[in-house]
Structure formats: structure tokens, C-alpha cells
Design an enzyme around this catalytic site. Structure first.
Site, mmCIF file in Angstrom:
data_model
loop_
_atom_site.group_PDB
_atom_site.id
_atom_site.type_symbol
_atom_site.label_atom_id
_atom_site.label_comp_id
_atom_site.label_asym_id
_atom_site.label_seq_id
_atom_site.Cartn_x
_atom_site.Cartn_y
_atom_site.Cartn_z
ATOM 1 N N ALA A 1 0.832 -1.201 0.000
ATOM 2 C CA ALA A 1 0.000 0.000 0.000
ATOM 3 C C ALA A 1 0.872 1.259 0.000
ATOM 4 O O ALA A 1 0.700 2.146 -0.839
ATOM 5 C CB ALA A 1 -0.931 -0.017 1.205
ATOM 6 N N GLY A 2 1.817 1.321 0.926
ATOM 7 C CA GLY A 2 2.634 2.526 1.060
ATOM 8 C C GLY A 2 3.547 2.757 -0.125
ATOM 9 O O GLY A 2 3.674 3.878 -0.627
ATOM 10 N N ARG B 1 -10.506 -20.797 6.327
ATOM 11 C CA ARG B 1 -9.428 -20.706 7.313
ATOM 12 C C ARG B 1 -9.910 -20.730 8.754
ATOM 13 O O ARG B 1 -9.360 -21.437 9.593
ATOM 14 C CB ARG B 1 -8.656 -19.399 7.094
ATOM 15 C CG ARG B 1 -7.828 -19.419 5.845
ATOM 16 C CD ARG B 1 -7.151 -18.085 5.626
ATOM 17 N NE ARG B 1 -6.316 -18.149 4.422
ATOM 18 C CZ ARG B 1 -5.601 -17.134 3.965
ATOM 19 N NH1 ARG B 1 -5.600 -15.981 4.593
ATOM 20 N NH2 ARG B 1 -4.866 -17.271 2.896
ATOM 21 N N GLU C 1 -3.402 -2.924 5.172
ATOM 22 C CA GLU C 1 -3.830 -3.653 6.374
ATOM 23 C C GLU C 1 -4.048 -2.705 7.559
ATOM 24 O O GLU C 1 -4.733 -3.050 8.516
ATOM 25 C CB GLU C 1 -2.794 -4.737 6.722
ATOM 26 C CG GLU C 1 -3.302 -5.772 7.721
ATOM 27 C CD GLU C 1 -2.258 -6.836 8.082
ATOM 28 O OE1 GLU C 1 -1.253 -6.943 7.358
ATOM 29 O OE2 GLU C 1 -2.456 -7.549 9.075
ATOM 30 N N LEU D 1 -3.166 -8.760 -0.840
ATOM 31 C CA LEU D 1 -2.312 -8.087 -1.818
ATOM 32 C C LEU D 1 -3.165 -7.189 -2.696
ATOM 33 O O LEU D 1 -2.794 -6.065 -3.028
ATOM 34 C CB LEU D 1 -1.568 -9.123 -2.661
ATOM 35 C CG LEU D 1 -0.732 -10.138 -1.885
ATOM 36 C CD1 LEU D 1 0.041 -11.036 -2.837
ATOM 37 C CD2 LEU D 1 0.244 -9.438 -0.955
#
Lengths: 663, 247, 244
Positions: A70-71, A356, A451, A467
Site C-alpha cells: 500500500a505505502g 481458514r 492492512e 495483496l
């Protein structure tokens, strides 16, 4: 701020500490999300956004903290648009952010397989997979943008897997019926991150991004109610400096390391978002943490972190434990009739491929029954004997060779001969800073992406979606919405001597001084381990009121002990990893309390959050939509003092909530 | 198991350093090398001494942060990163020497921590495809032959740990630089900047003070990701081609 | 008008030079380019050595053959070239190549040593013997060349030193113990140098590829062996009396 806090607003009988005595504040409304047909909203938002003239962009400075997917993507994209970017990462290079460790792949609704995939289907799967605790507008945008991400990454030279015709290969992933996951062997995260890093490096070399590696954000500077800068410490020289800007973007990842043992990088931490929370950014759904079922179990007390193995292993491996508790025979000595293939038994329709959260909880249950295997009984078998017999060893090796190799390197056991041992581990945090449709937090000018924010995944994230979300936020969403903020709020520069700047700097230096000068006898790691164990036991895979209440009583005591007994050797003027660590643990000790409170207040089971009190007759998780169909955004009021809960009601116009069933 | 460690201690970039001896006990063979150092550090911190500084992060062998020379070998005796090296590869009573990467272009920051920012500047000089966000064509517009995609991937696996430089007797960064040049130059997406890329990146590599390649092959032997030595040949080929083409 | 145009083009030229002086000088200043100079010069010397060896094997066919061959060398190119011109062209060429090889080796070595100023406390054996001895081997060979020229070209140090009679001069050299020792040591050094150097040159010039590595290494070993054995056969021939 904190509205009415009358006794009628309290939930449950949780009077263990004052902290649980939270107040209910004004409901939160996402004012930025347009209405109208869901498929038109992002288009409309972009058109309605005000723009900054290209010639004026150079005059705006944006701080970006973090260089993960993201960054890194945001820093590069903003600089390309012409903004002046100042970027930070605690690692020695922006290339090392923990996005790099993602293995599986990235989802995109390209429908290259002609298997019926579409933006709408990805949207639908993600809302449902998130157990109806995410916003439809956000998720639809994510699905739309997903296709552009693949184009962008391919153009950057990301070496996705290809077929002999030269076109991109895809595979299916975790409980989804289409093949929409693009991948680069088991290193998709690495390749995508390097793509973003290279784009960022180009801007750094061109002078558009001022990069500060080995520099950690320690506080947020809020001037006149707007985020205007950060306080950061140069980890090499120890220098604490203020950096001022017109907007601040946090891309600092999740907070899974609160648990000490997780699949996060050792130095991943919650300090940036927690400091922002303390400065007024609401923290949403902190109890939504994802536990990944296929990790390598811990080998002993020395364990410093856990390693994940791709869940694709569950496609061919069969999960079992001995039928009898305390059976200590070697797996090969346990006859077929005395094995319990518990997932196949309990969930015949999905078998070993249940989502999960369900696979993780089932593993915990059999271990709690004393049927776990390996050291400490904290593991279950993942057996490839049948797959090897059916497909042949070569075929299994071709598919999973690298994972088997990794397993053998870590455990010194050969998974071709003996079954693997696996156990669930903390992997991802769906909670994070509350953001509106523009990804802006409740502090104007402070944005959270990837996140670090709470959005898009609801209560459970689907495989290969992290992602996608990180890159969607960084490349496409934030650059569009940040424009609007900057255009609407032309800023005067903040003078260095502004009292707010001074105050933030003072807060940071005081705290560092306190850590360094305390004459205690315990290391930061010892507190971190203790906190992690407590959280894992009480706020891990299964939670209940008694345990959470106990944790809420223990955490303040532990925090008090921390400040009394902490010992940080060395000085603040050089690289001092103990100091860095201590500072992060101090924040974890506050965040953990909010997580437990959030888990306690959400008396339903949904996604990764399983409350033992809220289950169906069959023992499965039971969502309670009438009471809890909202985002819980917590407002900070002081360390250890009860926070204020702001609810953002969720409405579902397109995907109607149903109870998940996998039996 | 019990071990004798000799670890390079250096207070700061300009300080003098020396090997310091420590004994550690109760080491489990299942520990990673870094967990063994954690054990030492907890002991040191417990005594109020400064722990040994070392870079580490993912501890899964992919971020490239960790790196130390163990008994004269970059990342130690196994072909993996220090975080994925387990103590079962050592014997009880062993003496283990731990030193930082040594190269003029990687100055020591503290103890085992070195400054590898030169690598970032090499990437910044040309290790990218100039494609601003939003300007990309449809992903399937340009098929990539599988062989080219595989070569690109094999080289893109580099984690930038610096073991190649540490292992090279000349402190050369040829393997690192070539991995990125070959990754991008093998792909059609990287073709327009092919010549410019290799010339700039080699220029930056030289400017950072890395040594030249004498083809000893130490780098490829030390590389935890198996970047092959012929990648250096491929970069040389690209370089000479760029010079011939006069760009 | 005229002045204006030329100043514009001059400026354009200046701008271009600013960015990139000239690719040849850029390449020469880069480690990769300099290494390519070493590789090419090394390969030229290797080629020369092959020819040199084939010619020298005339020693085994008696004085007439050997001396005749030496004489023939000076007649190559006639009448286009005058007598001995060919030999001189080759000599000048070789000097240029040796200088280029040596200068780049020297400059690269200085750079390499600067790039790794601190040695590891824990020393361990690195690389192959041939690889590790390239620098000293090169120095030994440079000294040998000087002696070799003084011995058999200028005859300054040759015990016999009669122009036009290389066969006898070679016999004279190999009739002294030091002549044999110098020569044998140098030929072993040549072998080691070629063993690493040939493969290294291929790598440097980009001829190596994933599937080709073994073939190149094999060729390097073969060349090294043939050249060393070939050159050594002469002093051994003299010592054993095969050549007398």
C-alpha cells in the site's frame, strides 16, 4: 465527543475493570460514499472529487509512513502525480516491508479463464467471505480496481506465472469457485512489492520522494484538528525529529504482533496506528484477527515467530489426529482405524478445504481434547501419504516441492515420509483504523491504507485478497481521494514552533527517556511474550466472556509492571533495538486491552471472531445480525480509561446476509 | 547445546570494533541462528549489557534484512539466509565466529548491522520500468514467452541481502545488479529502456565503490536464492550490446 | 546567421557530451568495460600463444626446419609488406595488447582491494587455485615476458645469442638450469592463467549462458593443458636429448 454514557448503554455484566465500562457515542456515518447503483459509485466519487492543478501539486507535501504494497504504491503514485512525498520505513530499505512474505497470490476479476468470473462475483465472494461485516461500496470498488492492478503490475515487469502461450496463468484459492488468483510461484508478495519498490525507487532517484529508511514514526502531529505531520526517530542516530506536511498517510500494516508469535515480521508493530488512535483516529473492529490454519508449529519456548505454509497444501494433504487422547505413537504406527480425519468427518462437503477460520478452530478443538501431536500437543497431522500413493512422489514434489523443502529445513523432518505437523497461527488483522470511503480516518488529513485500515475484509479475509487490497488502496484509491482532500483544504505551512508540534515532540522524548532511565529488571521481550500468551489464550481462536474479562483484568496490571520493571540497556543516541522494541511493546500493551474489550462487547461469532457463547446447535459460529451488523469504531479517551464506542451501521443492498454453512 | 561465540562488536560507524567472546548454553538444535542470538541478547540485556545489534525482520528468508558472516561464510554453512539456518548444523561445544558483511560500500552501522543503501541507489538508477500508475496497457496485450518469463522470475527472486557482496573477495555487486538487469531486460515490458538501464545501473554500481568482477563465483555460491553466475555474463552482454548500439 | 547555427549545434553537442561523454570512454571507466578490455586482450594473447606454440614445435624437426620457420615469419606479406614488417606489426600489436591487459588489470585490482578494505577475522579457503593466483600469476608472466624477450629476441641474456639461429639459441637457454626453471615455472603459470582466464573472458564478454558453463570450463581446461604441455615439451625435449 463521548455522547451519552448512561448505564443503559452498557453491554453484558462485565464489571471486572472500569475499562470495560465503555460509553456509546454518536453513530458514525460514512459521508463520502456516494449512493446510487453500487457499480457506479466509484466512478461518481472520482468525478465529484476536486482536483489539484498539476502545476500546484508540487506545493503540497504528503507524508507516507510504510513502504509495503500500500505505502510503496501510494508513494510512487502520488509522486508521479507531482506531489512532494516524504516517506518513512523502519527497515533499512523500502524493499523489505512484510508484504514481501505473502506467498499465494493476488485476486483479480479478469475472467481470463472464461469460468464465469466478474467484478460482481468477486464483490459477492468478498462480502460473503467477510461474513457480512464489510461495506458493500468499498468492496465493490476493490473488485473493480482489481483488474487494473494486474495490468499495472505486468507493465512494471512483475514476473507472474505464465503458460506456454505466453499468457498469464491463474489458479483457484480457498473456497472460491473460479480461478482468479494470479501468482508468481510461492513469492507473489515479493514480486508485487518489488514492483512497487522499483516504481518508488524511480521517484526517489528523481527527487520527488524524500525517503527516510530506518526511521520510525512515534507520534502524529495534529494542528487545528487536522493531521499535519509526524514525529519520527532516526533509528541509527537516535535523533527525534518532526516532519510536517499537508496530509499524512499511514500504510504501516497490521497489528498481529501483539500476539508475540505470529507470521508477521519480527519488527512489524502497531505503534503508528496506535499513536494515531491516541490522537483521535477511531480504531475499528480490533478483535477481528485472522488465524491461518497451516503454519509450522512452535518447536519450543525459544520460538521467535511462526512460519506460514501456503494453504494450497490442503488441496492434497489430509488432516488428522489420533482418535485417542494422549496417543504418543509415531504417526506411522497408528493404524488407519485409529485415526480421526476430523475435517472430513465434520464437514463432508468441504472436507479439508473448509475456510481458514473453521479449519483453525477445529484444530484447536482436537488439541484441547488432548489429541494434538508433537511437542506440547500443539499440532495436527497434514498427511500426504495418500496423495503420494495416488499421484506419485514426483507429482507431489512438482506441486509442493518448495514448501516441503521449507518444512524440512525448519523441522528437520521429511514430509515425504512422515506427515507434516501444522498448527494455526495469527496471520492478518482485519481490524484497523476506521476510514471512510475516501480512506480518511476520523482525523481529517490522516489517511490509512492497506492492512492498517479496517475496511474491505469484514470479519474474515479471503486468501489472495490482502495483496489486492493493499495495491488497490495504494495505486488507485488513495491517489484519487487524497487529491480531493488537498484541493478542498489549502493549507498554510505549520510553523516549527507551533505548540502542537512541540507537544508531540515532547511526548515522544519523554517516553523514550522514561524507558531508558527506568532501573528495572525485565526485558521488553519478556513482557511481549507474556502479553502474547495471554492474548492467544483468551483472545485467540475462541473467545468467551470469562476469559476476556480475565484478560482485561490482567493487562492493566501487566502494563503497570512494564513501566515499573522495564530495563532498556544502551543509550538513545545510537542504534538501540531494545529501545525500539520496548517502545512497541508499550503500545501493544494498550492495544491488547482494546482488542479484548472489542471481543468482549461483540457477543456474536463472525468470521475470525468466535465467541463460544454464540454458536448454533451444531457448535458452529452463529452471527447475530440484528444486534451486531455494525462496525465498532472505538474512540480513545486515555490510557486504561473506558473508550467510547461509535457504531457504523452496515446495510446490504446487493449481497444478502446468510449463515455460512460448510457441512 | 553449549557454544562459544565470537561476535564483532562495534559501537557506531566511526568507532573501532573488535571480536568479543560470549558463551551461550541451553541452545536447542531447533533454534534458528537468529533465535540463538536472541538467547544471547536476552542474557546480555538481563545483565544490563547492550545486546548485539543485527538486522532481521521476516525471519522466513524472504525480506533480505538479515545477513552476517558465520565462520567466514555469508549466512553460514547452509545455502539459505541466517534466519533459516538452524543450530542443528552446529555441534555442541563449537566455536562460532560472527562478523558483519565486509565491503567498502557497506559501512558498518553497529555490531553486525551494515548500511546497504547503495543497493537502493543502484535500483533507483534504472532498476524499474517507467510506467506511471494508470498508464498500463491490458495485461494480455503483450504475451511473454514462457522461457523469458522463467528467466525473469529466476532473477527477480533476489532478496537484496548483500551476501554476494560479502562473499566476493572484491566486494563486487555484480550478481545483485545483474539479477535486476536480467529480470527486466528479459521481458518485453523492459525492452524500451534496455540499454539505458544497464548503462546507468553499472555506472551507479561503480560509483558506489563496489569492486569489479573477477569471476571467482563466490557470490553465486553464497546466494541464498540461487541467482546463477551466468546472470553476470548476461549483464555483461547487455552492457557491451548497449555500448555497441551507441546508446 | 551562420554563427547562430553552429552555436546551437555546439550546444547540442555539449549537452550530449554532458550526459554521456562518449561510450568508449564511459565503458573504459566502468568495471564492466575495463574487464572487457582485459578479456579481449587476453583472448588475443591466447590466440598468439597458439600460433607461437605451433611454430615452436619446429624445434622437434631439427635446426633447418626451426630456423627456416623463423626466417619465413619475416617474409610473410611480401611483396606487399617489406621484409620483417609483419613481425614488427605483430610485435607492436602484442605490446599494445599486453599494456592494455596490464593497465586494466592493475586499475581493476586497485579498485577491488579498495572495495574490500577489511578482511574477515575468520579466514577460509575461497575460490579455486587458478582463480586466486590470477594477479600474482599475471605479474610472474609479465616478468617472464621481459626475460623471454631479452633471451630470445634481443639475445641480451642468451648464453649464445646468434641472430637468425633460434634453434641454437633455444638449446642454449635450456642448457642452463635457471633457463629451465624460469621457463617451466612460467609455463605452469600460463596454464593456470588460461584455465581461469579463458572461462572468465567468456563470462566477461557475455558468452556464458546457463547451459554453456560446463563446455566453456572444459574448453578452458583443455586449452590450458595443451598449451602448457606443448610449451613444456621443448625444454623436456632438450633435457631428455630428444632435441639436441
Amino acid at each position: 465527543m463521548a455522547a451519552d454514557s448512561g448505564p443503559s448503554q452498557k453491554t453484558e455484566a462485565t464489571q471486572a475493570t472500569d475499562y470495560a465500562d465503555y460509553a456509546l457515542g454518536e453513530p458514525l456515518v460514512d459521508t463520502k460514499a456516494p449512493d446510487g447503483p453500487v457499480a457506479e459509485r466509484w466512478k461518481r466519487r472520482r468525478f465529484e472529487a476536486k482536483l489539484v492543478n498539476p502545476a500546484n501539486r508540487r506545493k503540497h507535501t504528503v507524508i507516507v509512513v510504510g513502504t509495503g504494497l500500500a505505502g510503496g504504491a501510494a508513494g510512487a503514485s502520488l509522486a508521479e502525480q507531482g506531489y512532494r512525498v516524504i516517506q518513512f520505513c523502519y527497515q533499512d530499505s523500502p524493499r523489505r516491508a512484510h508484504s514481501i512474505a505473502a506467498q499465494g497470490g493476488i485476486n483479480a476479476a479478469k475472467n481470463y479463464r472464461n469460468d464465469g468470473d466478474s467484478v460482481h462475483r468477486l464483490f459477492y465472494d468478498t462480502v460473503k467471505g467477510g461474513d457480512f461485516r464489510s461495506r458493500e461500496s468499498n468492496v465493490h470498488r476493490l473488485a473493480e480496481v482489481s483488474v487494473e492492478i494486474i495490468d499495472q503490475c505486468v507493465a512494471q515487469g512483475v514476473p507472474f506465472a505464465r503458460e506456454y502461450g505466453g499468457l498469464l496463468d491463474t489458479r483457484s484459492f480457498g473456497g472460491v469457485q473460479v480461478s482468479r488468483t494470479f501468482y508468481a510461484r510461492g513469492q507473489t508478495g515479493q514480486q508485487l512489492l518489488l514492483g512497487a519498490y522499483q516504481a518508488l525507487s524511480r521517484q526517489i532517484a528523481g527527487g520527488s520522494v524524500e525517503m527516510h529508511p530506518r526511521t520510525e514514526m512515534l507520534d502524529l502531529i495534529v494542528v487545528d484538528g487536522r493531521a499535519r505531520g509526524i514525529v519520527a526517530r532516526d533509528l541509527v542516530t537516535g535523533r527525534v525529529d518532526t516532519h510536517l506536511a499537508d496530509a499524512v498517510v499511514l500504510a504501516t500494516g497490521g497489528y498481529g504482533n501483539v500476539f508475540y508469535l505470529s507470521t508477521n515480521a519480527k519488527n512489524s508493530n502497531a505503534s503508528a496506528i496506535w499513536r494515531a488512535h491516541r490522537r483521535g483516529a477511531h480504531f475499528a473492529n480490533p478483535c477481528f484477527t485472522q488465524i491461518h490454519p497451516t503454519c509450522i508449529p512452535r518447536a519450543g519456548d525459544h520460538q521467535s515467530k511462526l512460519t506460514l505454509m501456503s494453504e494450497s497444501l490442503r488441496n492434497d494433504g489430509r488432516i488428522w489426529v489420533p482418535k485417542a487422547a494422549g496417543d504418543e505413537r509415531a504417526p506411522s504406527a497408528i493404524p488407519e482405524g485409529e485415526r480421526d480425519y476430523y475435517l472430513e468427518r465434520q464437514y463432508p462437503a468441504f472436507g479439508n478445504l473448509v475456510p481458514r477460520d473453521i479449519a483453525s478452530r477445529a484444530a484447536k478443538n482436537v488439541c484441547d481434547e488432548g489429541r494434538g501431536v508433537g511437542p506440547g500437543g500443539q499440532g495436527v497431522y497434514l498427511d500426504f501419504a495418500d496423495a503420494i500413493a495416488r499421484l506419485g512422489r514426483d507429482a507431489v514434489e512438482a506441486k509442493y516441492g518448495n514448501l516441503f523443502e521449507m518444512y524440512e529445513r525448519i523441522t528437520a523432518e521429511n514430509p515425504y515420509e512422515a506427515p507434516m505437523r501444522i498448527y494455526p497461527a495469527i496471520h492478518y488483522t482485519m481490524g484497523g483504523l476506521w476510514v471512510d470511503y475516501d480512506l480518511q480516518t476520523t482525523v481529517p488529513g490522516l489517511f490509512a491504507i492497506g492492512e492498517a485500515n479496517f475496511s474491505d475484509h469484514g470479519a474474515n479475509r479471503l486468501g489472495a485478497s490482502a495483496l489486492m487490497q493493499g495495491l488497490a488502496d495504494g495505486y488507485f484509491v488513495l491517489p484519487a481521494t487524497l487529491n480531493d482532500y488537498l484541493a478542498r483544504h489549502p493549507h498554510e505551512p505549520v510553523p516549527d514552533r507551533h505548540p502542537a508540534v512541540h507537544e508531540a515532540l515532547g511526548t515522544v522524548t519523554d517516553r523514550l527517556y522514561q524507558l531508558l532511565s527506568n532501573q528495572g529488571d525485565r526485558t521488553p521481550d519478556s513482557f511481549h511474550r507474556e502479553l502474547g500468551e495471554l492474548l492467544w489464550d483468551e483472545c485467540g481462536m475462541a473467545r468467551n466472556e470469562a476469559g476476556l474479562t480475565k484478560a482485561l483484568a490482567r493487562i492493566p496490571a501487566l502494563r503497570e509492571e512494564f513501566w515499573r520493571r522495564i530495563r532498556v540497556p544502551g543509550s538513545g543516541e545510537t542504534l538501540n533495538q531494545s529501545l525500539e522494541n520496548a517502545n512497541r511493546v508499550a503500545d501493544h500493551l494498550e492495544l491488547a486491552e482494546l482488542m479484548c474489550l472489542d471481543a468482549l462487547h461483540r457477543a456474536e461469532s463472525c468470521g475470525g471472531h468466535f465467541r463460544e457463547e454464540s454458536r448454533t446447535d451444531g457448535g458452529e459460529a452463529e452471527r447475530r445480525d440484528e444486534e451486531f451488523s455494525y462496525v465498532a469504531a472505538w474512540e480513545f479517551t486515555g490510557t486504561g480509561t473506558p473508550p467510547v464506542l461509535h457504531r457504523e451501521q452496515l446495510t446490504f443492498e446487493y449481497v444478502h446476509p446468510t449463515q455460512r454453512s460448510y457441512t | 547445546m553449549n557454544l562459544h561465540l565470537r561476535v564483532w562488536r562495534q559501537q557506531g560507524p566511526d568507532a573501532d570494533g573488535a571480536m568479543a567472546a560470549y558463551d551461550v548454553s541451553g541452545i536447542s538444535p531447533d533454534m534458528s541462528f537468529l533465535e540463538m542470538l536472541d538467547t544471547l541478547n536476552e542474557e546480555l540485556a538481563g545483565r544490563g549489557e547492550e545486546p548485539v545489534a543485527f538486522d532481521h525482520d521476516c525471519r522466513e528468508g524472504i525480506c533480505g534484512a538479515c545477513g552476517m558472516v558465520i565462520n567466514g561464510q555469508a549466512h553460514g554453512p547452509e545455502r539459505t539466509t541466517a534466519c533459516q539456518l538452524h543450530m542443528r548444523h552446529f555441534a555442541d561445544g563449537d566455536t562460532i565466529d560472527v562478523e558483519p558483511w565486509r565491503a567498502a560500500a557497506f559501512p558498518v552501522v553497529k555490531d553486525l548491522v551494515v548500511d546497504r543503501s547503495a543497493f537502493d541507489r543502484i535500483i533507483g538508477s534504472g532498476g524499474y520500468v517507467s510506467v506511471p500508475t494508470g498508464s498500463a496497457p491490458e495485461a494480455h496485450a503483450t504475451p511473454v514467452p514462457k522461457a523469458a518469463a522463467d528467466t525473469a522470475f529466476e532473477n527477480a527472486e533476489c532478496i537484496g541481502c548483500g551476501a554476494c557482496v560479502a562473499a566476493c573477495p572484491n566486494g563486487s555487486a555484480m550478481l545483485f545488479t545483474s539479477a535486476k538487469v536480467v529480470h527486466l531486460n528479459s521481458l518485453p515490458q523492459g525492452a524500451p529502456e534496455r540499454e539505458e538501464r544497464v548503462l546507468s545501473m553499472v555506472g551507479q554500481m561503480d560509483a558506489e565503490g563496489f569492486g569489479g568482477c573477477t569471476n571467482t563465483g563466490e557470490c553465486a555460491t553464497a546466494c541464498p536464492k540461487g541467482i546463477p553466475l551466468p546472470s553476470i555474463a548476461a549483464m555483461n552482454r547487455e552492457y557491451l550490446r548497449a555500448v555497441r548500439k551507441g546508446r | 546567421m551562420h554563427g547562430g547555427v553552429s552555436s546551437v549545434s555546439a550546444m547540442a553537442l555539449v549537452t550530449r557530451t554532458d550526459r554521456r561523454p562518449s561510450l568508449v570512454s564511459l565503458a573504459w571507466r566502468s568495471t564492466v568495460g575495463k574487464k572487457a578490455v582485459m578479456a579481449v586482450s587476453g583472448l588475443i594473447m591466447l590466440l598468439y600463444l597458439v600460433g607461437h606454440l605451433v611454430g615452436n614445435l619446429n624445434m622437434f624437426f631439427g635446426p633447418d626446419e626451426m630456423n627456416g620457420y623463423a626466417h619465413w615469419l619475416r617474409t610473410i606479406g611480401e611483396p606487399f609488406l617489406k621484409h620483417s614488417w609483419f613481425v614488427w606489426i605483430v610485435r607492436f600489436g602484442l605490446v599494445a595488447v599486453v599494456v592494455a591487459h596490464g593497465v586494466s588489470a592493475y586499475q581493476l585490482s586497485r579498485r577491488d582491494i579498495r572495495a574490500r578494505p577489511v578482511k574477515y577475522a575468520h579466514q577460509r579457503q575461497r575460490a579455486s587455485y587458478a582463480t586466486r593466483t590470477m594477479r600474482w600469476g599475471g605479474v610472474i608472466l609479465a616478468l617472464f615476458i621481459v626475460w623471454h624477450l631479452l633471451d630470445l629476441t634481443t639475445h641480451t641474456v642468451n648464453p649464445r645469442g646468434e641472430a637468425g639461429h633460434p634453434y641454437e639459441n633455444v638449446l642454449a637457454t635450456f642448457s642452463t638450469w635457471y633457463g629451465n626453471v624460469i621457463y617451466i615455472v612460467a609455463m605452469l603459470a600460463v596454464g593456470l592463467h588460461i584455465r581461469h582466464g579463458f572461462w572468465s573472458a567468456a563470462q566477461t564478454l557475455g558468452a556464458n549462458r546457463p547451459g554453456r558453463d560446463r563446455i566453456l570450463k572444459g574448453t578452458a581446461n583443455g586449452l590450458a593443458l595443451v598449451l602448457t604441455a606443448g610449451f613444456l615439451s621443448i625444454p623436456i625435449g632438450v633435457m631428455t636429448g630428444v632435441v639436441s
